[in-house]
Design a protein around this motif. Structure first.
Motif, short mmCIF file in Angstrom:
data_model
loop_
_atom_site.label_atom_id
_atom_site.label_comp_id
_atom_site.label_asym_id
_atom_site.label_seq_id
_atom_site.Cartn_x
_atom_site.Cartn_y
_atom_site.Cartn_z
N ARG A 142 -8.63 9.88 -9.58
CA ARG A 142 -8.07 10.19 -8.29
C ARG A 142 -8.23 9.51 -7.21
O ARG A 142 -7.92 9.82 -5.95
N ASP A 143 -9.09 8.26 -7.12
CA ASP A 143 -9.66 7.62 -6.06
C ASP A 143 -8.58 6.82 -5.41
O ASP A 143 -9.10 6.54 -4.09
N TRP A 144 -7.49 6.80 -5.93
CA TRP A 144 -6.25 6.21 -5.06
C TRP A 144 -5.44 6.84 -4.54
O TRP A 144 -4.11 6.53 -4.26
N LEU A 145 -5.45 8.42 -4.80
CA LEU A 145 -4.40 9.40 -4.45
C LEU A 145 -4.08 9.32 -2.91
O LEU A 145 -3.00 9.46 -2.38
N GLY A 146 -5.24 9.28 -2.06
CA GLY A 146 -5.08 9.34 -0.58
C GLY A 146 -4.89 10.80 -0.21
O GLY A 146 -5.58 11.67 -1.02
N THR A 147 -4.05 10.97 0.90
CA THR A 147 -4.00 12.78 1.24
C THR A 147 -3.41 13.34 0.15
O THR A 147 -3.76 14.54 0.16
N ILE A 172 4.19 -13.08 -2.86
CA ILE A 172 4.25 -13.89 -3.96
C ILE A 172 5.45 -13.80 -4.83
O ILE A 172 5.54 -14.54 -5.99
N GLY A 173 6.43 -12.97 -4.81
CA GLY A 173 7.53 -12.86 -5.61
C GLY A 173 7.21 -12.09 -6.68
O GLY A 173 7.73 -12.20 -7.70
N GLY A 174 6.20 -10.96 -6.64
CA GLY A 174 6.00 -10.12 -7.70
C GLY A 174 6.67 -8.82 -8.01
O GLY A 174 7.74 -8.84 -7.46
N PRO A 175 6.30 -8.02 -8.74
CA PRO A 175 6.99 -6.87 -9.08
C PRO A 175 7.27 -5.80 -7.73
O PRO A 175 6.64 -5.82 -6.91
N GLU A 176 8.82 -5.49 -7.78
CA GLU A 176 9.14 -4.47 -6.66
C GLU A 176 8.27 -3.18 -6.70
O GLU A 176 8.29 -2.50 -7.66
N LEU A 177 7.48 -2.93 -5.79
CA LEU A 177 6.45 -1.61 -5.72
C LEU A 177 7.15 -0.65 -4.71
O LEU A 177 7.65 -1.04 -3.86
N GLU A 178 6.67 0.63 -5.00
CA GLU A 178 7.13 1.76 -4.14
C GLU A 178 5.78 2.40 -3.65
O GLU A 178 4.88 2.55 -4.52
N PRO A 179 5.71 3.17 -2.59
CA PRO A 179 4.35 3.63 -1.94
C PRO A 179 4.00 4.90 -2.76
O PRO A 179 2.81 5.21 -2.81
N VAL A 180 4.88 5.52 -3.61
CA VAL A 180 4.44 6.82 -4.26
C VAL A 180 3.65 6.70 -5.56
O VAL A 180 2.58 7.18 -5.71
N TYR A 181 4.08 5.68 -6.56
CA TYR A 181 3.57 5.57 -7.73
C TYR A 181 2.91 4.30 -8.01
O TYR A 181 1.77 4.10 -8.35
N THR A 182 3.78 3.02 -7.98
CA THR A 182 3.44 2.05 -8.57
C THR A 182 2.49 1.29 -7.86
O THR A 182 1.39 0.54 -8.16
N ALA A 183 2.64 1.40 -6.35
CA ALA A 183 1.68 0.68 -5.36
C ALA A 183 0.33 1.29 -5.46
O ALA A 183 -0.78 0.42 -5.63
N LYS A 184 0.11 2.46 -5.78
CA LYS A 184 -1.22 2.95 -5.95
C LYS A 184 -1.69 2.65 -7.21
O LYS A 184 -3.06 2.39 -7.21
N ALA A 185 -0.90 2.65 -8.26
CA ALA A 185 -1.50 2.16 -9.52
C ALA A 185 -2.06 0.69 -9.52
O ALA A 185 -3.16 0.48 -9.94
N LEU A 186 -1.23 -0.09 -9.01
CA LEU A 186 -1.51 -1.57 -8.90
C LEU A 186 -2.71 -1.74 -7.88
O LEU A 186 -3.58 -2.74 -8.44
N ALA A 187 -2.68 -1.08 -6.92
CA ALA A 187 -4.06 -1.13 -6.07
C ALA A 187 -5.17 -0.61 -6.79
O ALA A 187 -6.37 -1.50 -6.60
N ALA A 188 -5.19 0.28 -7.50
CA ALA A 188 -6.27 0.81 -8.33
C ALA A 188 -6.72 -0.26 -9.40
O ALA A 188 -8.05 -0.64 -9.34
N LEU A 189 -5.58 -0.72 -9.98
CA LEU A 189 -5.94 -1.82 -11.02
C LEU A 189 -6.87 -3.14 -10.41
O LEU A 189 -7.73 -3.66 -10.66
#
Length: 339
Positions: free
Chosen positions: A275-280, A299-316
């Motif tokens: 849960r370390d990247w959940l935020g508020t 860099i033309g990477g995958p399209e991310l959204e702030p609720v799910y995918t961006a938090k997962a990739l930030a964690a990775l």
């Protein structure tokens, strides 16, 4: 390839009456490849891109709906009733695909922070043709569910048929078959030499069904890959024990319908959640997620959204920079797929 790998894993004695009905909604397998420039570190990072799976919508929701809509049609249910928040991708995907196959859709929606992403989804939900009930809170959603099930039922062929109830995220035992299938698909791609066997699959965890199905599918396929779930939802319990319990519900259903009593579900220790990247909380932005969205666009990477995918990739990204994922191959499961 549109024949489910589950049918190969559990051959049906009667092809006209399979143990689970399936409605193809997307092209499989989804592609895998190296992910560079976004999560550099000790491990070699790969991506399995689910965003193109489906036409009316994409991503992980559609894999679940292939089995759910087929089951609802077989039951002759008049309506699919499902749940989420105001910006739910799952609710929108359900509305689009279920209505396209002749089913009514009702959505019970709780509040969430209305940023630009959630506001857009809310507008799309209002226009999707589903009946929307603004239940505001999780507690009120639970209280209203029995009435909604009856409210959206109807008589079909002289028999009253209630609404088909689909939990948040499509994470029913039937819906999770979509990610059992995906786990088998990853194993087939490893076997074909398209990617190395990953030590971890990293993905966002909202309702938990994608992680649960994936953990079961990887176990059935005989891979040693661990599921690492980045929790993005503070409204539902999503620890490793609960995910293993969800996976075992699908395992029991597989045993019951296929007659194969060798099917064993994952254990809690086979799944890691953080849960370390959940935020508020659910739907609230974090600086790390906003940063990886900007970097991916640059860099033309995958399209991310702030609720799910961006938090997962930030964690990775953070875990890999610290060396927490080892020095082998790691797979990021990209679950977003708007249309």
């Amino acid at each position: 390839m549109n024949t489910p790998l589950l049918y190969e894993r559990f051959p049906s004695h009667d092809p006209d009456a399979p143990f689970f009905r399936h409605l193809p909604l997307g092209e499989r397998p989804t592609p895998v490849g190296r992910l560079t420039g976004l999560a550099d570190g000790a491990a070699e990072v790969w991506i399995k891109d689910e965003s193109g799976f489906g036409d009316l919508w994409g991503g992980n929701k559609v894999r679940k709906l292939e089995w759910v809509i087929a089951e609802a049609l077989a039951r002759r249910s008049p309506t699919v009733l499902t749940f989420g928040a105001l910006g739910t991708d799952h609710g929108l995907a359900t509305a689009r695909f279920a209505r396209a196959h002749g089913l009514g859709v009702a959505l019970a929606l709780a509040d969430q922070p209305l940023d630009e992403h959630a506001r857009l989804r809310s507008e799309q939900l209002e226009a999707c043709g589903a009946t929307i009930h603004r239940t505001r809170t999780k507690g009120r959603t639970r209280l209203s569910a029995p009435w909604l099930i009856l409210r959206h039922g109807r008589f079909v062929g002289g028999r009253f048929r209630p609404a088909y109830v689909l939990p948040p995220g499509g994470s029913s035992p039937v819906g999770m078959l979509g990610y059992v299938e995906c786990g088998l698909e990853i194993a087939a791609q490893v076997g074909a030499g398209e990617l190395p066997e990953p030590s971890h699959v990293v993905l966002p965890v909202g309702s938990g069904g994608t992680a649960a199905g994936l953990a079961l599918g990887l176990r059935l396929a005989g891979l040693r890959t661990r599921v690492t779930g980045v929790v993005v939802n503070d409204q539902l319990r999503a620890d490793s024990e609960r995910i293993a319990r969800m996976a075992n519900k699908t395992a029991r259903l597989l045993r019951k319908r296929t007659g194969d009593f060798r099917v064993a579900g994952p254990r809690p220790e086979d799944v890691t959640t953080t849960r370390d990247w959940l935020g508020t909380g659910y739907g609230h932005p974090t600086p790390e997620a906003e940063r990886v969205i900007r970097d991916s666009r640059t860099i033309g990477g995958p399209e991310l959204e702030p609720v799910y995918t961006a938090k997962a990739l930030a964690a990775l990204r953070d875990m890999n920079a610290r060396g927490d994922l080892g020095d082998g191959a790691v797979l990021y499961l990209h679950t977003h797929g708007p249309r």
